[in-house]
Motif scaffolding. Structure first.
Motif, mmCIF file in Angstrom:
data_model
loop_
_atom_site.group_PDB
_atom_site.id
_atom_site.type_symbol
_atom_site.label_atom_id
_atom_site.label_comp_id
_atom_site.label_asym_id
_atom_site.label_seq_id
_atom_site.Cartn_x
_atom_site.Cartn_y
_atom_site.Cartn_z
ATOM 1 N N THR A 188 0.838 -1.189 0.000
ATOM 2 C CA THR A 188 0.000 0.000 0.000
ATOM 3 C C THR A 188 0.879 1.246 0.000
ATOM 4 N N PRO A 189 0.868 2.021 -1.085
ATOM 5 C CA PRO A 189 1.736 3.203 -1.160
ATOM 6 C C PRO A 189 1.477 4.233 -0.062
ATOM 7 N N ASN A 190 0.233 4.360 0.380
ATOM 8 C CA ASN A 190 -0.086 5.366 1.392
ATOM 9 C C ASN A 190 -1.057 4.750 2.394
ATOM 10 N N LEU A 191 -0.500 4.305 3.510
ATOM 11 C CA LEU A 191 -1.300 3.614 4.512
ATOM 12 C C LEU A 191 -2.358 4.521 5.123
ATOM 13 N N GLU A 192 -2.061 5.790 5.312
ATOM 14 C CA GLU A 192 -3.046 6.721 5.883
ATOM 15 C C GLU A 192 -4.234 6.916 4.931
ATOM 16 N N THR A 193 -3.955 6.981 3.631
ATOM 17 C CA THR A 193 -5.035 7.079 2.646
ATOM 18 C C THR A 193 -5.902 5.829 2.689
ATOM 19 N N ALA A 194 -5.268 4.657 2.798
ATOM 20 C CA ALA A 194 -6.024 3.403 2.902
ATOM 21 C C ALA A 194 -6.879 3.405 4.162
ATOM 22 N N ARG A 195 -6.313 3.832 5.271
ATOM 23 C CA ARG A 195 -7.049 3.885 6.538
ATOM 24 C C ARG A 195 -8.286 4.781 6.406
ATOM 25 N N ALA B 210 -10.934 -2.156 11.660
ATOM 26 C CA ALA B 210 -9.691 -2.922 11.581
ATOM 27 C C ALA B 210 -9.649 -3.963 12.694
ATOM 28 N N LEU B 211 -9.145 -5.138 12.354
ATOM 29 C CA LEU B 211 -8.895 -6.160 13.361
ATOM 30 C C LEU B 211 -7.601 -5.814 14.096
ATOM 31 N N LEU B 212 -6.620 -5.301 13.338
ATOM 32 C CA LEU B 212 -5.339 -4.858 13.896
ATOM 33 C C LEU B 212 -4.842 -3.713 13.034
ATOM 34 N N ASP B 213 -4.416 -2.639 13.675
ATOM 35 C CA ASP B 213 -3.928 -1.457 12.961
ATOM 36 C C ASP B 213 -2.630 -1.016 13.621
ATOM 37 N N VAL B 214 -1.509 -1.253 12.924
ATOM 38 C CA VAL B 214 -0.197 -0.880 13.429
ATOM 39 C C VAL B 214 0.252 0.352 12.655
ATOM 40 N N ASP B 215 0.324 1.510 13.336
ATOM 41 C CA ASP B 215 0.693 2.772 12.675
ATOM 42 C C ASP B 215 1.934 2.622 11.824
ATOM 43 N N ASP B 216 1.883 3.196 10.631
ATOM 44 C CA ASP B 216 3.013 3.222 9.693
ATOM 45 C C ASP B 216 3.517 1.839 9.302
ATOM 46 N N GLU B 217 2.675 0.797 9.468
ATOM 47 C CA GLU B 217 3.122 -0.540 9.101
ATOM 48 C C GLU B 217 2.059 -1.329 8.341
ATOM 49 N N ILE B 218 0.972 -1.704 9.014
ATOM 50 C CA ILE B 218 -0.009 -2.592 8.390
ATOM 51 C C ILE B 218 -1.375 -2.444 9.063
ATOM 52 N N ILE B 219 -2.415 -2.667 8.274
ATOM 53 C CA ILE B 219 -3.784 -2.715 8.790
ATOM 54 C C ILE B 219 -4.388 -4.040 8.318
ATOM 55 N N PHE B 220 -4.995 -4.766 9.238
ATOM 56 C CA PHE B 220 -5.689 -6.004 8.890
ATOM 57 C C PHE B 220 -7.190 -5.822 9.082
ATOM 58 N N TYR B 221 -7.957 -6.260 8.077
ATOM 59 C CA TYR B 221 -9.412 -6.273 8.150
ATOM 60 C C TYR B 221 -9.884 -7.709 8.016
ATOM 61 N N GLN B 222 -10.792 -8.135 8.881
ATOM 62 C CA GLN B 222 -11.432 -9.447 8.743
ATOM 63 C C GLN B 222 -12.447 -9.300 7.617
ATOM 64 N N VAL B 223 -12.242 -10.010 6.505
ATOM 65 C CA VAL B 223 -13.123 -9.847 5.350
ATOM 66 C C VAL B 223 -14.030 -11.054 5.106
ATOM 67 N N ALA B 224 -13.746 -12.139 5.764
ATOM 68 C CA ALA B 224 -14.569 -13.348 5.674
ATOM 69 C C ALA B 224 -14.122 -14.262 6.801
ATOM 70 N N PRO B 225 -14.934 -15.261 7.126
ATOM 71 C CA PRO B 225 -14.480 -16.203 8.153
ATOM 72 C C PRO B 225 -13.130 -16.816 7.760
ATOM 73 N N GLY B 226 -12.150 -16.635 8.590
ATOM 74 C CA GLY B 226 -10.834 -17.205 8.331
ATOM 75 C C GLY B 226 -9.994 -16.467 7.309
ATOM 76 N N LEU B 227 -10.403 -15.262 6.878
ATOM 77 C CA LEU B 227 -9.661 -14.537 5.842
ATOM 78 C C LEU B 227 -9.493 -13.074 6.227
#
Length: 142
Positions: free
Chosen positions: A12-19, A30-47
């Motif tokens: 993701t070129p711009n994490l803040e824009t994605a957020r 977000a399931l987990l949001d680590v500033d300046d690193e990664i954001i995880f979203y639960q999009v389906a069971p187990g995914l």
């Protein structure tokens, strides 16, 4: 190997824009949001969908630059053509570009549209009367 996926991770070129797009624009939590690193979203069971800051994505893979996103769409299936219009409108209002207006598709009997999020991820929003998604998130074809 089991026939399963647990994570889809995109550079993701711009994490803040994605957020802003996914959380503020679309209302995703977000399931987990680590500033300046990664954001995880639960999009389906187990995914999970992971949006990984591009420089750190490249570092994690041991390459000098993260590859661009090409030849991939993320698909979101909805219950009706009207819901295709509503979903595309919400995404556009959140900052996405509509690449293909809602319309009858050329393949598979679907009604769909294509939308590009602010970081270049292309989404297909589709209604396919021959498919359905169960309450548990399974896709039933035919």
């Amino acid at each position: 190997m089991d026939q399963q996926l647990h994570f889809i991770t995109l550079a993701t070129p711009n994490l803040e824009t994605a957020r802003r797009f996914y959380h503020e624009g679309l209302g995703w939590d977000a399931l987990l949001d680590v500033d300046d690193e990664i954001i995880f979203y639960q999009v389906a069971p187990g995914l999970l969908l992971g949006l990984f800051e591009a420089g750190k994505f490249a570092e994690d893979q041991g390459v000098t630059a993260a590859p661009g996103i090409s030849g991939i769409t993320l698909s979101h299936n909805v219950a009706s053509p009207q819901e295709v219009y509503r979903t595309v409108g919400a995404m556009a209002a959140a900052g996405a570009n509509i690449l293909k207006q809602p319309q009858q598709g050329k393949f598979g009997g679907i009604f769909h549209a294509h939308v590009k999020d602010p970081n270049g991820v292309v989404w297909e929003i589709a209604h396919n009367p021959g498919w359905r998604i169960t309450e548990t998130g399974d896709v039933v074809l035919g």
